[in-house]
Design a protein around this motif. Structure first.
Motif, PDB file in Angstrom:
ATOM      1  N   HIS A 217     -39.361  26.330   0.291  1.00  0.00           N
ATOM      2  CA  HIS A 217     -39.781  24.927   0.248  1.00  0.00           C
ATOM      3  C   HIS A 217     -40.265  24.456   1.624  1.00  0.00           C
ATOM      4  N   ALA A 218     -39.596  24.900   2.676  1.00  0.00           N
ATOM      5  CA  ALA A 218     -40.051  24.555   4.027  1.00  0.00           C
ATOM      6  C   ALA A 218     -41.457  25.086   4.269  1.00  0.00           C
ATOM      7  N   ARG A 219     -41.695  26.288   3.819  1.00  0.00           N
ATOM      8  CA  ARG A 219     -43.017  26.895   3.968  1.00  0.00           C
ATOM      9  C   ARG A 219     -44.068  26.083   3.208  1.00  0.00           C
ATOM     10  N   ASP A 220     -43.726  25.676   1.983  1.00  0.00           N
ATOM     11  CA  ASP A 220     -44.661  24.891   1.181  1.00  0.00           C
ATOM     12  C   ASP A 220     -44.962  23.542   1.856  1.00  0.00           C
ATOM     13  N   MET A 221     -43.916  22.888   2.361  1.00  0.00           N
ATOM     14  CA  MET A 221     -44.141  21.595   3.008  1.00  0.00           C
ATOM     15  C   MET A 221     -45.003  21.739   4.255  1.00  0.00           C
ATOM     16  N   ARG A 222     -44.728  22.757   5.050  1.00  0.00           N
ATOM     17  CA  ARG A 222     -45.561  22.994   6.233  1.00  0.00           C
ATOM     18  C   ARG A 222     -47.016  23.218   5.830  1.00  0.00           C
ATOM     19  N   ASP A 223     -47.242  24.052   4.840  1.00  0.00           N
ATOM     20  CA  ASP A 223     -48.604  24.377   4.432  1.00  0.00           C
ATOM     21  C   ASP A 223     -49.322  23.179   3.817  1.00  0.00           C
ATOM     22  N   ASN A 224     -48.562  22.248   3.251  1.00  0.00           N
ATOM     23  CA  ASN A 224     -49.160  21.062   2.624  1.00  0.00           C
ATOM     24  C   ASN A 224     -49.278  19.880   3.575  1.00  0.00           C
ATOM     25  N   GLY A 225     -48.879  20.061   4.840  1.00  0.00           N
ATOM     26  CA  GLY A 225     -49.162  19.017   5.815  1.00  0.00           C
ATOM     27  C   GLY A 225     -47.975  18.355   6.472  1.00  0.00           C
ATOM     28  N   ALA A 226     -46.771  18.884   6.300  1.00  0.00           N
ATOM     29  CA  ALA A 226     -45.624  18.300   6.998  1.00  0.00           C
ATOM     30  C   ALA A 226     -45.704  18.638   8.483  1.00  0.00           C
ATOM     31  N   ASP A 227     -45.447  17.640   9.324  1.00  0.00           N
ATOM     32  CA  ASP A 227     -45.460  17.838  10.771  1.00  0.00           C
ATOM     33  C   ASP A 227     -44.075  18.171  11.312  1.00  0.00           C
TER      34      ASP A 227
END
Length: 333
Positions: free
Chosen positions: A100-110
């Motif tokens: 989930h962390a990977r998905d959030m990073r890839d979708n634009g989480a800073d």
């Protein structure tokens, strides 16, 4: 009599020559609402501000954990708990959390905010050792794979210390460093970036008929007091974020009053973080009883906050928020 200065924030492309840039960011203001506890609000020209307040409102906000606060930033929520109100149990275990962390990073989480204790209304306190066991291994795994900044969402010094040792960068305390008397000295001694949030009482009681004399000003005073305490303990002001704590000991009316005038908190001289994502009042006002159906309402409030210069948005729905924010920025310039 204490005066409170709220910049009336604009993002319109037609900007007067005398307008001031807000916090070195994307918005500007030419007028200020002056609030007090005993007189009606007044509007004044930004040029008539006291010099010290003008400096606070206009000074560019320094980077915190590599976050460029001259632009809106997205904090992705990663709850490694069995009982969080929106996603309890979904991301327990290192592999699920890492994915989930990977998905959030890839979708634009800073930045990714990791919590091991639910603070939803009615939630019971989690033992420190259990909270550490939930969070520290996940933080270590994320840090080993990616460089994205990490915050630890905790009220407890021992949990924060274990998280920092595992690779976290920032301590996000929903109690505003009031729950554990060791927390504030700890972050001061180690000069850690922090987010200080307001909540009324603890999760078990905070929604039991919350009352304020003047909700906006009461919360401003609390945050001002805690910011000064953190600075005195050793945390630089430019490494402190403030969060008015939407939904934490607040009615719908309290939440709306805070969101309508959230730009007041810029006068603390700190970046503002807002966390409204999927909260109950969005479901009530937006006709979305299920938390997963509240993305649209969450995004609407996130954009309203950014229009008032709020620098950090704490969200569950990273892709939807980033997509909307990209379009908002394209239109607003």
């Amino acid at each position: 009599m204490k005066a409170y200065y709220r910049p009336i924030v604009q993002t319109d492309p037609s900007r007067p020559d005398h307008a001031l840039t807000l916090a070195g960011g994307w918005a500007w203001f030419s007028e200020v609402e002056v609030l007090s506890r005993h007189e009606a609000p007044q509007r004044i020209s930004a040029l008539d501000l006291p010099a010290a307040m003008r400096d606070r409102l206009t000074a560019p906000r320094a980077d915190i954990t590599r976050l460029d606060l001259s632009q809106p930033q997205i904090m992705g929520i990663l709850n490694v708990t069995p009982d969080s109100f929106s996603d309890g149990g979904e991301f327990q275990g290192i592999q699920k959390a890492l994915r989930h962390a990977r998905d959030m990073r890839d979708n634009g989480a800073d930045i990714i905010d990791i919590g091991g204790e639910s603070t939803r209304p009615g939630a019971e306190e989690v033992e420190r050792a259990r909270e550490v066991d939930r969070t520290a291994p996940v933080i270590k795994a994320i840090r080993e794979e990616m460089r994205v900044p990490i915050s630890i969402d905790t009220r407890k010094q021992a949990v924060a210390e274990a998280a920092i040792a595992a690779g976290a960068d920032l301590v996000n305390d929903v109690s505003g460093f009031t729950f554990d008397e060791a927390s504030l000295p700890y972050v001061g001694q180690h000069v850690l970036p922090v987010c200080v949030m307001h909540s009324l009482g603890d999760p078990t009681t905070m929604q039991d008929d919350p009352n304020y004399e003047a909700v906006l000003l009461d919360i401003y005073d609390f945050l001002e007091q805690q910011v000064e305490a953190l600075v005195a303990a050793g945390v630089p002001r430019d490494q402190i974020m403030v969060d008015p704590g939407i939904g934490f000991g607040k009615t719908i009316a309290h939440n709306l009053a805070l969101l309508k005038r959230v730009s007041l908190f810029h006068s603390l001289g700190c970046p503002i973080l807002i966390g409204v994502s999927r909260k109950k009042f969005i479901g009530t006002l937006g006709n979305a009883p299920e938390p997963r159906d509240r993305a649209a309402g969450s995004v609407a409030l996130a954009l309203a906050a950014v229009a008032q210069g709020v620098q950090v948005l704490r969200v569950h729905d990273v892709f939807e928020t980033r997509s909307a924010l990209n379009l908002w920025q394209a239109v607003s310039g």
